[in-house]
Design a protein around this motif. Sequence first.
Motif, PDB file in Angstrom:
ATOM      1  N   LEU A 133      -3.301  -0.615  -1.915  1.00  0.00           N
ATOM      2  CA  LEU A 133      -4.103   0.145  -0.966  1.00  0.00           C
ATOM      3  C   LEU A 133      -3.579   1.576  -0.860  1.00  0.00           C
ATOM      4  O   LEU A 133      -2.382   1.820  -1.058  1.00  0.00           O
ATOM      5  CB  LEU A 133      -4.040  -0.503   0.413  1.00  0.00           C
ATOM      6  N   GLN A 148     -12.787   1.346   2.762  1.00  0.00           N
ATOM      7  CA  GLN A 148     -12.478   0.693   4.038  1.00  0.00           C
ATOM      8  C   GLN A 148     -12.292   1.792   5.085  1.00  0.00           C
ATOM      9  O   GLN A 148     -11.254   2.451   5.115  1.00  0.00           O
ATOM     10  CB  GLN A 148     -11.210  -0.154   3.921  1.00  0.00           C
ATOM     11  N   LEU A 178      -8.427   3.323   2.051  1.00  0.00           N
ATOM     12  CA  LEU A 178      -8.573   3.290   3.505  1.00  0.00           C
ATOM     13  C   LEU A 178      -8.912   4.717   3.945  1.00  0.00           C
ATOM     14  O   LEU A 178      -8.029   5.566   4.055  1.00  0.00           O
ATOM     15  CB  LEU A 178      -7.282   2.811   4.170  1.00  0.00           C
ATOM     16  N   GLY A 186       0.824  -1.206   0.000  1.00  0.00           N
ATOM     17  CA  GLY A 186       0.000   0.000   0.000  1.00  0.00           C
ATOM     18  C   GLY A 186       0.853   1.248   0.000  1.00  0.00           C
ATOM     19  O   GLY A 186       2.076   1.198   0.181  1.00  0.00           O
ATOM     20  N   LEU A 239      -9.833  -0.284  -2.298  1.00  0.00           N
ATOM     21  CA  LEU A 239      -8.419   0.036  -2.094  1.00  0.00           C
ATOM     22  C   LEU A 239      -8.220   1.288  -1.230  1.00  0.00           C
ATOM     23  O   LEU A 239      -7.113   1.558  -0.782  1.00  0.00           O
ATOM     24  CB  LEU A 239      -7.723   0.251  -3.445  1.00  0.00           C
TER      25      LEU A 239
END
Length: 362
Positions: free
Chosen positions: A198, A254, A236, A101, A234
Motif C-alpha cells: 500500500l 482507496q 490510499l 505499506g 494499493l
Amino acid sequence: QVTAPYLHIGAIAIMVLLAWPVAFHAIRADKKVTQVIIVGPYLAILLILFLIPLGMYSPCIREMGTLGPKPALIGHRGAPMLAPENTEMSFLKTIEHGGDGLETDVAISYDGVPFLMHDDTLRRTTNIAEVYPNDAGKAASFFSWDALQKLNAGKWFLKNKPFVGMGSLSKADQKQAMNQSIYTLSSFLRLADSHNKLVIFDLYRPPEKHPYRNLWLRKVLDVILKESKIKRHLVLWLHNSVRSFVQSVAPGFQHTMGRKAPIEDLLKHNIVKLNLVYTDMSSEDIRKYAAANITTNFYVVNEPWLYSLAWCSGAHSVTTNAVHLLKDLSQPLFLMTPQQYSIMWILTDLTSAFLISLIFVL
C-alpha cells in the motif's frame, strides 16, 4: 489506558511505602485530632485506590478470543531509523522487515517531476549547503530535477543520527546509505507495486510563481496512472481537494480522510479509511467506523505500548518509524482477561492492606 492496571499497582505500592512516615508521625502525635488529621487523608486516598478498578477501563483487558487482528504496519517515510528517510534504501528496509505499506511526501520540481521530500527546503536531508551553498534556503520545488539529482540524500543520516537509540549500521548499510539520492514518485510507486505494498502520501502544492502551481495534481495523477501504472487498490488517496475529480479519472483508489467526520459524510464521498493522529484513538469510534466498513490508520506510532493500545482498540493499521521493532510483537503488551485482572486487583489490595496494617501495628 493500556497501562492503567499497572499504574494502579504502582500507586498502591507508593501508599505502602508512605505508611511508614504516616504511622511514625501519627504515633508521635500527642492529640487525637492531630492523629486523625495525619491518618484520615491517607486512609481516604488508600480506600479510593482500592476501589478505582471498579471504574477502570482498558481495551487490553478483554475476554479470550475477542482480540482483533494485528494492525498492519505502514513505514513512515520508509524505515527512517534504519536508513535515510524517503530514499529507496528506506523503503527497501520497510519491505525487508515485512511492512504492509509505505508512506511518503511528494513535492514537484521546477520542471514538473514529482519527487519525495518532506521539508520545504533541502537543508536537513541533503548536502545542498555543499553543492549549492547560495541556494540552501531556497524551496525544494524551485530546483530542476537535474539539479536535485546532483544532491546526496544519505550522508546527513550517518552524521546526525536522527533517532535516539538507533544503534549502529553494518558497513554494508553505511555504504548504501552514503550513496542515496532523492527519489522520484514514479520509482517509489513502481517499487511499491512490485512488492504489492500500500502507498499513502502527503501532496505539497508548489509555492507561488512555480510553473506547475496549478497543474501539480495533474502531474501526480499522470505519474500514478501512466508512468508507474501501480495497481489502483494499493493507493490510499489522502489529498482532499478535487476528490470527486480524482474519483472520476482514477476509480479504484482507496479514498482516505485525514480527520474524523460523520459516517454519512464519509460514505457520501466514498471514504473507506481514516488517517488520524494517534491522540484521536478511541475504541468506540473505531468500532463505529468499522461497522460502516471504514477502517482506521493512526500515526505516528513507534512505541510497543502505544502499538498495543492501537491493537487492543481495533485499529486496522498504524504508520510507524519502527516497523523493524513492532513486527516482532506477537500480542499486545499488558493483555489480560477480566478474570486475571480481578485476581491481580484483589491480591494487590489484600497484600497492601496486610502490609500497611502490619506497619501501623509495629
